[in-house]
Design a protein around this motif. Structure first.
Motif, short mmCIF file in Angstrom:
data_model
loop_
_atom_site.label_atom_id
_atom_site.label_comp_id
_atom_site.label_asym_id
_atom_site.label_seq_id
_atom_site.Cartn_x
_atom_site.Cartn_y
_atom_site.Cartn_z
N GLN A 9 -0.17 -0.34 15.25
CA GLN A 9 -1.53 0.06 15.63
C GLN A 9 -1.42 1.26 16.57
O GLN A 9 -0.61 1.27 17.49
N TYR B 89 -9.74 0.87 11.55
CA TYR B 89 -10.74 -0.17 11.80
C TYR B 89 -11.97 0.51 12.36
O TYR B 89 -11.95 1.04 13.46
N GLU C 173 2.59 -6.95 6.80
CA GLU C 173 3.01 -7.40 8.12
C GLU C 173 3.60 -6.25 8.93
O GLU C 173 3.96 -5.20 8.40
N PHE D 21 -3.92 2.09 11.70
CA PHE D 21 -2.76 1.28 11.37
C PHE D 21 -1.82 2.08 10.46
O PHE D 21 -2.26 2.90 9.66
N ALA E 148 -4.68 2.79 7.28
CA ALA E 148 -6.03 2.23 7.42
C ALA E 148 -6.57 2.49 8.80
O ALA E 148 -5.83 2.75 9.75
N ARG F 19 0.78 -6.05 13.82
CA ARG F 19 -0.54 -6.36 13.30
C ARG F 19 -0.41 -6.71 11.81
O ARG F 19 0.55 -6.32 11.15
N SER F 20 -1.40 -7.42 11.26
CA SER F 20 -1.41 -7.81 9.85
C SER F 20 -2.75 -7.46 9.23
O SER F 20 -3.79 -7.61 9.87
N LEU F 21 -2.71 -6.99 7.97
CA LEU F 21 -3.91 -6.71 7.20
C LEU F 21 -3.71 -7.23 5.78
O LEU F 21 -2.58 -7.27 5.28
N PRO F 22 -4.80 -7.62 5.11
CA PRO F 22 -4.66 -8.05 3.71
C PRO F 22 -4.11 -6.92 2.85
O PRO F 22 -4.48 -5.76 3.01
N LEU G 107 2.45 -4.15 10.96
CA LEU G 107 1.76 -2.86 11.03
C LEU G 107 1.76 -2.32 12.46
O LEU G 107 1.68 -3.08 13.43
N ASP H 204 0.83 -1.20 0.00
CA ASP H 204 0.00 0.00 0.00
C ASP H 204 0.87 1.25 0.00
O ASP H 204 0.62 2.20 0.75
N LEU I 29 -0.08 -10.43 2.86
CA LEU I 29 -0.45 -9.61 4.00
C LEU I 29 0.56 -8.49 4.17
O LEU I 29 1.74 -8.65 3.85
#
Length: 377
Positions: free
Chosen positions: A210, A239, A206, A250, A237, A194-197, A208, A141, A204
């Motif tokens: 938070q 949540y 990796e 994130f 991002a 943390r991980s997000l797609p 990240l 990203d 992923l």
């Protein structure tokens, strides 16, 4: 002859009258005071503020020192009118970014510019420039733009590290939430790793960061800073069921940014480190469940690859149709791997040319193999 007059009020009646008058006066007192008892009003005496607290001074200084390195990004896309066949541009979205180097490179999120046909970068002093896309990595990203600033170039943001962050550290986010110019929010590191797609749909993102620093639409691509004003992440991002700030944001860690961005500038794309094998998420999920193991099946070893040089064994199908698993990757450098996405993400911690230890399950027995990573396609 006695003259007839009014009888005096009795005590109870007098009390009722007085109470009624008092009630009326209480109800109408503001009007009575403003009409009949008005006095000369004057401003209140100001209490001296005294010096700002040291942490306030530090925050103000950090913002003043860094804001010129942060930019506002607006994008447009070309669309066709189905009736007239005319092509025109319409606004697509906005986001944030920051100056990466003295050559005018600007780093932002990939999703800020994805699908756009043009982008414009506005500096903190109001100057605006058309931006050229240099490179992008949906898997992280991240994207790099370039603007032609000939005079009074804004300073690049200071670069920090993210591998040594601690939960509880103060963090500061600067961006343009909802298009509101150059907004500062503060918070702490709430969690790590943390991980997000990722945007490529395969891997992923990796490690990240938070944070509870307020991050809203429009903050994407802006810098997350530590208390020294150094970049430690790129806000990417939130949540939130509603799409607005809910206390969980994130950021892509700066260690990842500092690995990916130079490649985007040099090559226009990110060259992923690879093993030289073929894998498949869907088939892997079915076969590992059937075999009762966790890991990634090596379905094919590419001829001439690093995997072949290391002696990795691929799965095969016997003449009778029986499936025989080859090597099953269970970890990299003793860090567990239980899916294709996790395998790809673990590889992202290394560079092309690095040698890693693959933890394998071979014929039901654990085996470790050294593999030198090659450039992926």
């Amino acid at each position: 002859m006695r003259t007839r007059g009014f009888a005096p009020f009795s005590a109870p009646v007098l009390l009722v009258v007085v109470a009624a008058l008092a009630l009326i006066a209480w109800q109408f007192w503001p009007w009575i005071e403003s009409t009949f008892l008005r006095t000369n009003a004057a401003p209140r005496v100001v209490t001296p503020r005294g010096d700002l607290a040291e942490d306030e001074k530090a925050t103000i200084e950090l913002f003043q020192r860094t804001k010129d390195s942060v930019v506002f990004i607006s994008t447009r896309e070309r669309v066709m009118d189905l009736w007239t066949r005319n092509i025109f541009t319409i606004p697509r979205g906005t986001g944030s970014g920051f100056i990466w180097d003295e050559r005018g490179h600007v780093v932002t999120n990939y999703h800020v510019i994805a699908g756009a046909s043009e982008a414009r970068v506005q500096l903190s002093d109001g100057r605006g420039y058309g931006a050229a896309l240099v490179g992008a990595s949906p898997a992280h990203d991240l994207a790099v733009l370039r603007i032609g600033v000939s005079v009074n170039r804004p300073p690049p943001v200071l670069i920090g590290t993210s591998h040594d962050l601690k939960v509880g550290q103060k963090v500061f986010a600067i961006g343009n939430p909802f298009g509101l110019d150059w907004t500062l929010t503060t918070g702490i590191v709430s969690a790590l790793d943390r991980s997000l797609p990722a945007g490529d749909g395969e891997s992923l993102i990796e490690h990240l960061i938070q944070t509870d620093a307020a991050i809203n639409p429009g903050n994407s691509g802006g810098p997350l800073l530590d208390s020294a004003g150094r970049l430690i992440g790129v806000n990417t991002a939130i949540y939130s069921p509603s799409g607005a700030y809910a206390g969980v944001g994130f950021a892509v860690p700066v260690d990842t940014v500092n690995r990916v961005v130079p490649q985007l500038i040099a090559h226009g794309k990110y060259v992923r480190p690879a093993l030289g094998i073929q894998v498949d998420e869907g088939l892997n999920r079915v076969m590992t469940e059937r075999l009762g193991v966790e890991g990634v099946l090596v379905l094919r070893v590419t001829p001439g690859s690093s995997a072949e040089a290391a002696g990795l064994r691929a799965a095969r199908v016997q003449p009778d149709g029986r499936f025989v698993p080859g090597d099953i990757i269970t970890g990299i450098n003793d860090q567990p791997v239980d899916s294709v996405a996790k395998l790809l993400s673990r590889l992202e911690d290394f560079r092309v040319g690095d040698t890693v230890k693959l933890n394998l399950l071979r014929d039901g027995h654990p085996v470790d193999v050294q593999v030198t990573l090659q450039a992926g396609s």
